[in-house]
Scaffold this motif. Structure first.
Motif, PDB file in Angstrom:
ATOM      1  N   PRO A  41     -16.888   0.136 -30.996  1.00 24.56           N
ATOM      2  CA  PRO A  41     -18.120   0.465 -30.281  1.00 24.56           C
ATOM      3  C   PRO A  41     -18.397  -0.572 -29.194  1.00 24.56           C
ATOM      4  N   ALA A  42     -19.029  -0.132 -28.143  1.00 22.99           N
ATOM      5  CA  ALA A  42     -19.406  -1.044 -27.055  1.00 22.99           C
ATOM      6  C   ALA A  42     -20.735  -0.584 -26.484  1.00 22.99           C
ATOM      7  N   THR A  43     -21.537  -1.532 -26.052  1.00 20.80           N
ATOM      8  CA  THR A  43     -22.821  -1.224 -25.451  1.00 20.80           C
ATOM      9  C   THR A  43     -22.684  -1.224 -23.935  1.00 20.80           C
ATOM     10  N   VAL A  44     -23.213  -0.182 -23.334  1.00 17.95           N
ATOM     11  CA  VAL A  44     -23.176  -0.061 -21.875  1.00 17.95           C
ATOM     12  C   VAL A  44     -24.538  -0.484 -21.342  1.00 17.95           C
ATOM     13  N   GLY A  45     -24.519  -1.405 -20.394  1.00 15.02           N
ATOM     14  CA  GLY A  45     -25.770  -1.883 -19.812  1.00 15.02           C
ATOM     15  C   GLY A  45     -25.850  -1.524 -18.342  1.00 15.02           C
ATOM     16  N   GLY A  46     -26.928  -0.892 -17.947  1.00 17.28           N
ATOM     17  CA  GLY A  46     -27.112  -0.534 -16.540  1.00 17.28           C
ATOM     18  C   GLY A  46     -26.072   0.458 -16.039  1.00 17.28           C
ATOM     19  N   GLY A  47     -25.532   1.261 -16.958  1.00 16.13           N
ATOM     20  CA  GLY A  47     -24.545   2.263 -16.575  1.00 16.13           C
ATOM     21  C   GLY A  47     -23.153   1.695 -16.329  1.00 16.13           C
ATOM     22  N   ILE A  48     -22.923   0.436 -16.710  1.00 12.78           N
ATOM     23  CA  ILE A  48     -21.625  -0.204 -16.475  1.00 12.78           C
ATOM     24  C   ILE A  48     -21.015  -0.649 -17.800  1.00 12.78           C
ATOM     25  N   LEU A  49     -19.787  -0.230 -18.038  1.00 11.09           N
ATOM     26  CA  LEU A  49     -19.025  -0.684 -19.193  1.00 11.09           C
ATOM     27  C   LEU A  49     -18.159  -1.849 -18.736  1.00 11.09           C
ATOM     28  N   ASP A  50     -18.422  -3.021 -19.294  1.00 10.62           N
ATOM     29  CA  ASP A  50     -17.705  -4.232 -18.899  1.00 10.62           C
ATOM     30  C   ASP A  50     -16.640  -4.549 -19.948  1.00 10.62           C
ATOM     31  N   LEU A  51     -15.371  -4.333 -19.609  1.00  5.14           N
ATOM     32  CA  LEU A  51     -14.252  -4.666 -20.479  1.00  5.14           C
ATOM     33  C   LEU A  51     -13.438  -5.773 -19.851  1.00  5.14           C
ATOM     34  N   GLU A  52     -13.015  -6.717 -20.675  1.00  6.66           N
ATOM     35  CA  GLU A  52     -12.204  -7.833 -20.187  1.00  6.66           C
ATOM     36  C   GLU A  52     -11.001  -7.998 -21.112  1.00  6.66           C
ATOM     37  N   PHE A  53      -9.851  -8.252 -20.521  1.00  7.11           N
ATOM     38  CA  PHE A  53      -8.604  -8.438 -21.263  1.00  7.11           C
ATOM     39  C   PHE A  53      -8.109  -9.845 -20.971  1.00  7.11           C
ATOM     40  N   LYS A  54      -8.236 -10.742 -21.972  1.00 11.38           N
ATOM     41  CA  LYS A  54      -7.922 -12.161 -21.773  1.00 11.38           C
ATOM     42  C   LYS A  54      -6.633 -12.511 -22.498  1.00 11.38           C
ATOM     43  N   PRO A  55      -5.547 -12.731 -21.755  1.00 10.22           N
ATOM     44  CA  PRO A  55      -4.278 -13.072 -22.395  1.00 10.22           C
ATOM     45  C   PRO A  55      -4.287 -14.473 -23.005  1.00 10.22           C
ATOM     46  N   SER A  56      -3.661 -14.596 -24.172  1.00 10.85           N
ATOM     47  CA  SER A  56      -3.445 -15.909 -24.781  1.00 10.85           C
ATOM     48  C   SER A  56      -1.959 -16.261 -24.724  1.00 10.85           C
ATOM     49  N   VAL A  57      -1.107 -15.217 -24.674  1.00 11.30           N
ATOM     50  CA  VAL A  57       0.343 -15.382 -24.501  1.00 11.30           C
ATOM     51  C   VAL A  57       0.804 -14.289 -23.548  1.00 11.30           C
ATOM     52  N   GLY A  58       1.531 -14.641 -22.511  1.00 14.09           N
ATOM     53  CA  GLY A  58       2.029 -13.640 -21.566  1.00 14.09           C
ATOM     54  C   GLY A  58       0.895 -12.985 -20.802  1.00 14.09           C
ATOM     55  N   GLN A  59       1.059 -11.694 -20.511  1.00 11.68           N
ATOM     56  CA  GLN A  59       0.056 -10.945 -19.770  1.00 11.68           C
ATOM     57  C   GLN A  59      -0.467  -9.807 -20.625  1.00 11.68           C
ATOM     58  N   ALA A  60      -1.744  -9.496 -20.446  1.00 14.98           N
ATOM     59  CA  ALA A  60      -2.335  -8.348 -21.139  1.00 14.98           C
ATOM     60  C   ALA A  60      -1.771  -7.066 -20.537  1.00 14.98           C
ATOM     61  N   ILE A  61      -1.605  -6.048 -21.379  1.00 12.41           N
ATOM     62  CA  ILE A  61      -1.139  -4.758 -20.884  1.00 12.41           C
ATOM     63  C   ILE A  61      -1.986  -3.651 -21.503  1.00 12.41           C
ATOM     64  N   VAL A  62      -2.521  -2.800 -20.627  1.00 13.76           N
ATOM     65  CA  VAL A  62      -3.317  -1.651 -21.048  1.00 13.76           C
ATOM     66  C   VAL A  62      -2.876  -0.485 -20.191  1.00 13.76           C
ATOM     67  N   SER A  63      -2.487   0.604 -20.832  1.00 11.30           N
ATOM     68  CA  SER A  63      -2.002   1.760 -20.079  1.00 11.30           C
ATOM     69  C   SER A  63      -3.031   2.868 -19.974  1.00 11.30           C
ATOM     70  N   SER A  64      -3.989   2.886 -20.886  1.00 13.14           N
ATOM     71  CA  SER A  64      -4.965   3.978 -20.880  1.00 13.14           C
ATOM     72  C   SER A  64      -6.215   3.558 -21.643  1.00 13.14           C
ATOM     73  N   ILE A  65      -7.350   4.043 -21.181  1.00  9.25           N
ATOM     74  CA  ILE A  65      -8.624   3.805 -21.860  1.00  9.25           C
ATOM     75  C   ILE A  65      -9.386   5.130 -21.912  1.00  9.25           C
ATOM     76  N   GLU A  66      -9.896   5.449 -23.083  1.00  6.24           N
ATOM     77  CA  GLU A  66     -10.735   6.640 -23.236  1.00  6.24           C
ATOM     78  C   GLU A  66     -12.127   6.171 -23.642  1.00  6.24           C
ATOM     79  N   VAL A  67     -13.146   6.630 -22.936  1.00  3.72           N
ATOM     80  CA  VAL A  67     -14.518   6.272 -23.248  1.00  3.72           C
ATOM     81  C   VAL A  67     -15.219   7.535 -23.727  1.00  3.72           C
ATOM     82  N   VAL A  68     -15.842   7.431 -24.900  1.00  3.59           N
ATOM     83  CA  VAL A  68     -16.537   8.574 -25.498  1.00  3.59           C
ATOM     84  C   VAL A  68     -17.987   8.189 -25.729  1.00  3.59           C
TER      85      VAL A  68
END
Length: 70
Positions: A41-68
């Motif tokens: 679950p995530a809370t949306v504030g002001g109509g904006i969903l703020d997602l952050e991907f912070k790598p600890s090793v190598g690079q973060a990889i995200v191929s798809s996101i679904e918001v419901v």
């Protein structure tokens, strides 16, 4: 990309709050180039969903996101 387990690890933050820690997609999938699904679950504030991907090793990889809307 064909990564090995442990080569990419990252945290996922939603609204600045950690939701997934040290996500290793290859280790979670059991093999390279295999899909992994995570939900949280995530809370949306002001109509904006703020997602952050912070790598600890190598690079973060995200191929798809679904918001419901709940």
């Amino acid at each position: 990309p064909k990564a090995k387990p442990g080569e990419r690890k990252f945290d996922v933050l939603a609204g600045g709050k950690p939701t997934l820690r040290d996500l290793d997609v290859v280790a979670a999938a059991g093999a390279p180039l295999t899909a992994v699904t995570r939900s949280f679950p995530a809370t949306v504030g002001g109509g904006i969903l703020d997602l952050e991907f912070k790598p600890s090793v190598g690079q973060a990889i995200v191929s798809s996101i679904e918001v419901v809307k709940n």
